[in-house]
Design a protein around this motif. Sequence first.
Motif, mmCIF file in Angstrom:
data_model
loop_
_atom_site.group_PDB
_atom_site.id
_atom_site.type_symbol
_atom_site.label_atom_id
_atom_site.label_comp_id
_atom_site.label_asym_id
_atom_site.label_seq_id
_atom_site.Cartn_x
_atom_site.Cartn_y
_atom_site.Cartn_z
ATOM 1 N N SER A 529 55.512 -1.160 -23.243
ATOM 2 C CA SER A 529 55.743 -2.086 -22.131
ATOM 3 C C SER A 529 57.225 -2.239 -21.858
ATOM 4 O O SER A 529 57.668 -2.213 -20.700
ATOM 5 N N SER A 532 58.552 0.951 -20.220
ATOM 6 C CA SER A 532 58.187 1.066 -18.805
ATOM 7 C C SER A 532 59.012 0.125 -17.940
ATOM 8 O O SER A 532 59.498 0.496 -16.870
ATOM 9 N N ALA A 533 59.184 -1.120 -18.404
ATOM 10 C CA ALA A 533 59.956 -2.089 -17.625
ATOM 11 C C ALA A 533 61.418 -1.676 -17.530
ATOM 12 O O ALA A 533 62.052 -1.793 -16.469
ATOM 13 N N HIS A 773 56.092 -11.906 -19.809
ATOM 14 C CA HIS A 773 56.197 -11.060 -18.618
ATOM 15 C C HIS A 773 57.573 -10.411 -18.585
ATOM 16 O O HIS A 773 58.589 -11.089 -18.412
ATOM 17 N N GLU A 777 54.944 -7.064 -13.044
ATOM 18 C CA GLU A 777 53.746 -6.261 -13.266
ATOM 19 C C GLU A 777 53.451 -6.005 -14.740
ATOM 20 O O GLU A 777 52.293 -5.735 -15.094
ATOM 21 N N ILE A 778 54.444 -6.052 -15.600
ATOM 22 C CA ILE A 778 54.271 -5.642 -17.005
ATOM 23 C C ILE A 778 54.416 -6.859 -17.912
ATOM 24 O O ILE A 778 55.390 -7.616 -17.812
#
Length: 834
Positions: A529, A532-533, A773, A777-778
């Motif tokens: 996560s 990706s962020a 968060h 989105e992630i």
Amino acid sequence: MPNASARPKHGRRTRRRRREDPARNELVSSSLESAQQCLFNQDYGTAFVHYLLVLNLAPMFKDFARESFRFTLFKWTEELDSVGRIQELFDCYEQALELFPADEVILNSMGEHLFRMGFRDEAAGHFHKALKLRPDYPEARENFYRVANWLVERWHFLMLNDHGRNRKYQQAIQKAVQSGCNTVLDIGTGTGILGMCAKKAGAAEVYACELSKTMYELACEVLTANKMDDSIKIVHMKSLEMEVPKDIPQKVSLVVTETVDAGLFGEGIIESLIHAWHHLLLPPQRGENEFQDQSATGRVIPAGATVFGMALESLEIRRHHRLCVSEVGSLSISAAGELRSPPGARRVHGAVHHRETQQTAGGYKALTEPFTALNIDFNNVQVQRIRLPVTQGGELDALAVWFQLHLDEDSSLSTGPEEDTCWEQAIYPVHSTKGFVLKPQDELVVEVSCRDAFLRLCSIAVLRDGHEICLDTLQDPQNTGDPVSNQTPEAELCSALACLQTDQNQTKDFCMLECSEMALLNNQEYHQSFSSALSKLISQMKVKCQNKEPGSGVQSDSADLLFVLDVSEGFSLLSLIAASHGHVKAFSSVEKVKQQEVLKRLAQSNNVPEQHLEFWLNNMEDEQGMLKRPSREKLWSAIMLDCVETCGLIRQKLMEKASLARCLLEDGGSIFPAKIVVQGILVESDTLLLESAVQGQEPTLGFNIAPFINQFTVPVHVFLDFSTLECRHLSEFVELFVLDLMESTANYTNREVKVQATSAGRVTAIPFWYQIHLDQEISVSTLSQNSHWKQAAVVLQQPLRVQAGDWVRLAVKLQKSAISISAHIENPPGPMEQ
């Protein structure tokens, strides 16, 4: 002034008409002006000296200068702390408290420094004084709650609530005293309950010792309240340091103690009893002469113990003690070398209860039948090899241990997993990098010893098809020829820590991580996560850099690098994950030399340029602020904040750190995480009640103990494993609170939440956790099955009885970093009123 100490005539009139001293007034005035000028110039050390002079010479300025003095004190002690001048730091606080002994803010701040330095008893005293001066002081209350969890561990409440255990100890003590043991020493007295049992049973002389300052003072209060302070002598010291007649006037005929942990020996009961037999106890009874004078011989309660064990497979244990993944956030970690958790036992409550549910979090599968590992009378050191038939195939992760405590020949207590007991079981994890899979035809060979006064499980081997396979999983990492059993736990820990600083050629493939850090590395969802962020943010920032107008700045590769700061506590790969995306220089918070070497090896093996990873804490002495980057041209593109403690609480001063971080971000930059949503649920859990306070109105064994130990009741229970908590869910999950780290205007301190009960019962607690968060989105949850975090729970002072369909109104408050929740039933509409 030669006559300054002489008593003047007409003293009252002299005091009313005290003459002014122009020289003194001039000194005060000039020093006050100098203090203010130094404060303006941020020369806090000199300003502090000037303020001390002014306030000692002219106490009438205390009210006027209090706020400036506090500010100067705090700034100066921060500087002293940053350069390791700890003694000077505490000297400053002592001088400040001489001037302002009743200043709750100074008391609280000194307590915070003491707690960080490991002086928990002293810290608790300062927090307690601050709360007495100002009961509504939220910072002191939060600090007191946090330190109370350390000083008075929750098992004290469980033990006092364990009526069966209490009665058995009382009966064994009464039987021994009535048989002639009339002088008694209670080792590790805690609340003083066992010593009071001995006195109530008729012992002529009772002594007690307690090492913890907090528990010693609590025991003194309990003895006074029960009118036994004159008949029981309690000393604040370790039993190993006690001497006759210096500390007690004579050797005693009975020692009572409960200095046992989940693994029986972890609190040093054998060492204490060996010392007691040599120095504090009368010699033991010889032979079987039942008419021998018991008052002339010594004995111990408990008299002995039987230790049991079982081999286990457990994914939950494995992920806290061994590396289970080959990739973390797109990084290959094959070059990391061997990573281990510290050696020794871990406590696991009800470990074998869940052996049938090995697919769920907290599940365990038994690989052997329970076996008797050791019988001991606390005097006889034994070593034996045990051969255990493997009853079920599976990967060997740990050995679980529990025991039966023999109080005397007639009475015993069991800590077994099937018992309703206040004790937990102990887990001895297997630290092999690659797990060994046992087969049903195998025999597991374990050497069990009680060497050096501690239980050892070592030299594990497997007999398979007539061949012995040595697993070598529990050996000393410094010397693979000598088993760990040759060292005390303290020596084991020192050896492990020494590995972090020794020559790289000796220990290049070994690094010690905390259990929570090992679980963090195994948390693939968390790292993926973050990866990706970060990838999204870095792509956006690269586009922004490419779109810069020509001539707007230096266009070199160095100038165009994005800067990312990781302020995680302990071991973290987030900075390296950021640097692996390219076009990034990342600053890591990893502090230990050996762990930095692991990151450097990983960077090299994953083709991350060496100059793109820097350890910013190595250069702290050159920095003025914790979050400032050593570069004047650009601000941070991303700052990764460590927001949640492993125990389940929000980290202290998180919002203040987020506020500072926002000021250091470049346009378009981001804080990770951007937002934290606190989630919770209504539950009924007697377990949480029993761990939080002594329950009921009845005195414990007739003694008044509860009001004193319950002073250390805390409203928030930490290190909670919600997946294995014995409780009934009385509602669905609900959003309790939101912390926005990127938008300060979106935050609040109070919120009311309505929750509908889905079942009838008593609401005793509100467990809570966090949805973290990273961007819109992630997100990751601290409740996920693979989370390295534990959860926490607010325990209600008064359980709230609800019916299905009732609405419960929760008042949720966040003060600094402390969450508090109160609950009451929402009044139903008029027609439904009864």
